[in-house]
Design a protein around this motif. Structure first.
Motif: not given
Lengths: 267, 267
Positions: A93-95, A97-98, A100-101, A104
């Protein structure tokens, strides 16, 4: 009682009937009445009544406000213990999220089950190119970016099985010729990433890379899905590969022991 | 055969034994051998052997590289159909992402199951204040922000049951006095949001708000969890409440029909 209801009643174990009741629920039919349930599972109404009462009591099924049956939260909780489901997703998940940012757009995490992709996670922005993947949903291996990565690294028997059946066409750009697909898979193994350019819907492009276990076996794939128009796969590939490598590494970091985690509690 | 193994064998239905085998898996024991499984489920080894073979064949269980049994991906897929699990999560995700980008801390989505919170989603950044919530995991209602919201809007019987049992203390700031908790719940119903300031761990503060169904019944809660040091709950509350209201609204937008979604496919 119809013959459909009677026929499968004999010869099936109780376990098989319970599993048949549970697998009657699908994304298209997530809620139903007892008689629909009995019909879909191929069991008699009294059998369905008895088993469903036990499943309700345990929490594997629930009843909605309209009285219809649906999969219960307790089964979802139990499913969350599958190492290939939420276990993998938590580590990734944290990766994701990265990733995704970075754009977007859409980020996807998937695993292979036989000859299909199962989507384990998807993050999408409000303005992302629309994709209809559902977490927990399935799709064919040969069209999506994650599917191509998982197929390229699948056992030979799986590749054989898939290449011998007709390949479904989803868009004008889907690869349906077995020879072309074989060459594409070799290229994916060589380059370390896959590009699906309009091969599912012509407006979307995905770039995917493999996540491996400690022995180097591919166990999952991660992808970015963006608008095909103006997309630069060569620029996206290193970002996706780097996220995939970080997920691979994080899977083998020693986890906190139960004692450690007992000391930290949610807020 | 020990007496532990023999005792529960009689009188339990096959369904109960199958469910007992499945519920032997926990976050602390996600993988085990057949004999561990039989012992935990309180069934004989031959019974475990027979049932586990059926569960393996269907995909409810899988075997890891070391041969131990674990929850299978198919059970996770089935669990993903629970409307209170991934269904809710899918609808909420874009709004949770927005909340996450606001602070880059922790965002949580949870529902109530009897007298406990079940965490349905969590988004955390690399540098977020550490929380050990696990998606699919449970926690007590009276300490966390989401728990307080869900408790404030729970049926009177649930509140009664919880207030009559000793309230566990997690930190020096956990509310363990029933009268104080009752006043806090009234305040949460009045203000429309809950603040848990160091009531789980003293370093974390959470602000939570309710998600309702069409009739106004509270069905879930969403929260932001940030570092307690310097946190401004009055500034965070409107953001969390606005996200909760958006999730509420999005749950009742007509969904695409199966025909519509068949036209859009993943990339």
């Amino acid at each position: 009682m119809t013959s459909l209801e009677r026929r499968p009643e004999t010869g099936r174990s109780v376990t098989a009937k319970v599993l048949a009741l549970l697998e009657s629920f699908t994304p298209e039919a997530p809620e139903m009445t007892l008689s629909e349930l009995a019909r879909r599972a191929g069991v008699s109404l009294p059998t369905a009544h008895r088993r469903v009462a036990e499943l309700l009591e345990w929490g594997a099924l629930e009843r909605g406000p309209d009285g219809r049956y649906r999969i219960g939260l307790r089964l979802w909780e139990l499913g969350s213990l599958a190492p290939r489901g939420l276990g993998l997703r938590e580590a990734a998940m944290p990766f994701l999220e990265d990733l995704y940012e970075f754009t977007r757009e859409n980020v996807q995490l998937a695993v292979r089950e036989d000859t299909e992709v199962v989507f384990v996670e998807r993050i999408s922005g409000h303005r992302a190119v629309p994709v209809w993947t559902r977490v927990g949903g399935r799709f064919a291996l040969h069209a999506t970016g994650v599917g191509l990565v998982l197929l390229a690294h699948a056992p030979v028997e799986i590749q054989q099985e898939l290449l011998e059946t007709p390949l479904e066409r989803y868009s004008s750009r889907t690869i349906t010729d077995p020879g072309t697909l074989r060459a594409k898979l070799a290229d994916i193994r060589h380059s370390g990433f896959a590009v699906s350019d309009g091969q599912v819907t012509t407006d979307a492009l995905s770039v995917a890379a493999p996540v491996t276990d400690q022995d180097g076996t591919v166990i999952a794939a991660v992808s970015l899905v963006v608008r095909a128009d103006g997309a630069q796969p060569a620029m996206l590939a290193p970002v996706v590969q780097s996220a995939a490598r970080s997920i691979t590494r994080s899977l083998y970091v020693p986890r906190p022991t139960p004692d450690d985690s007992a000391r930290r509690i949610p807020s």
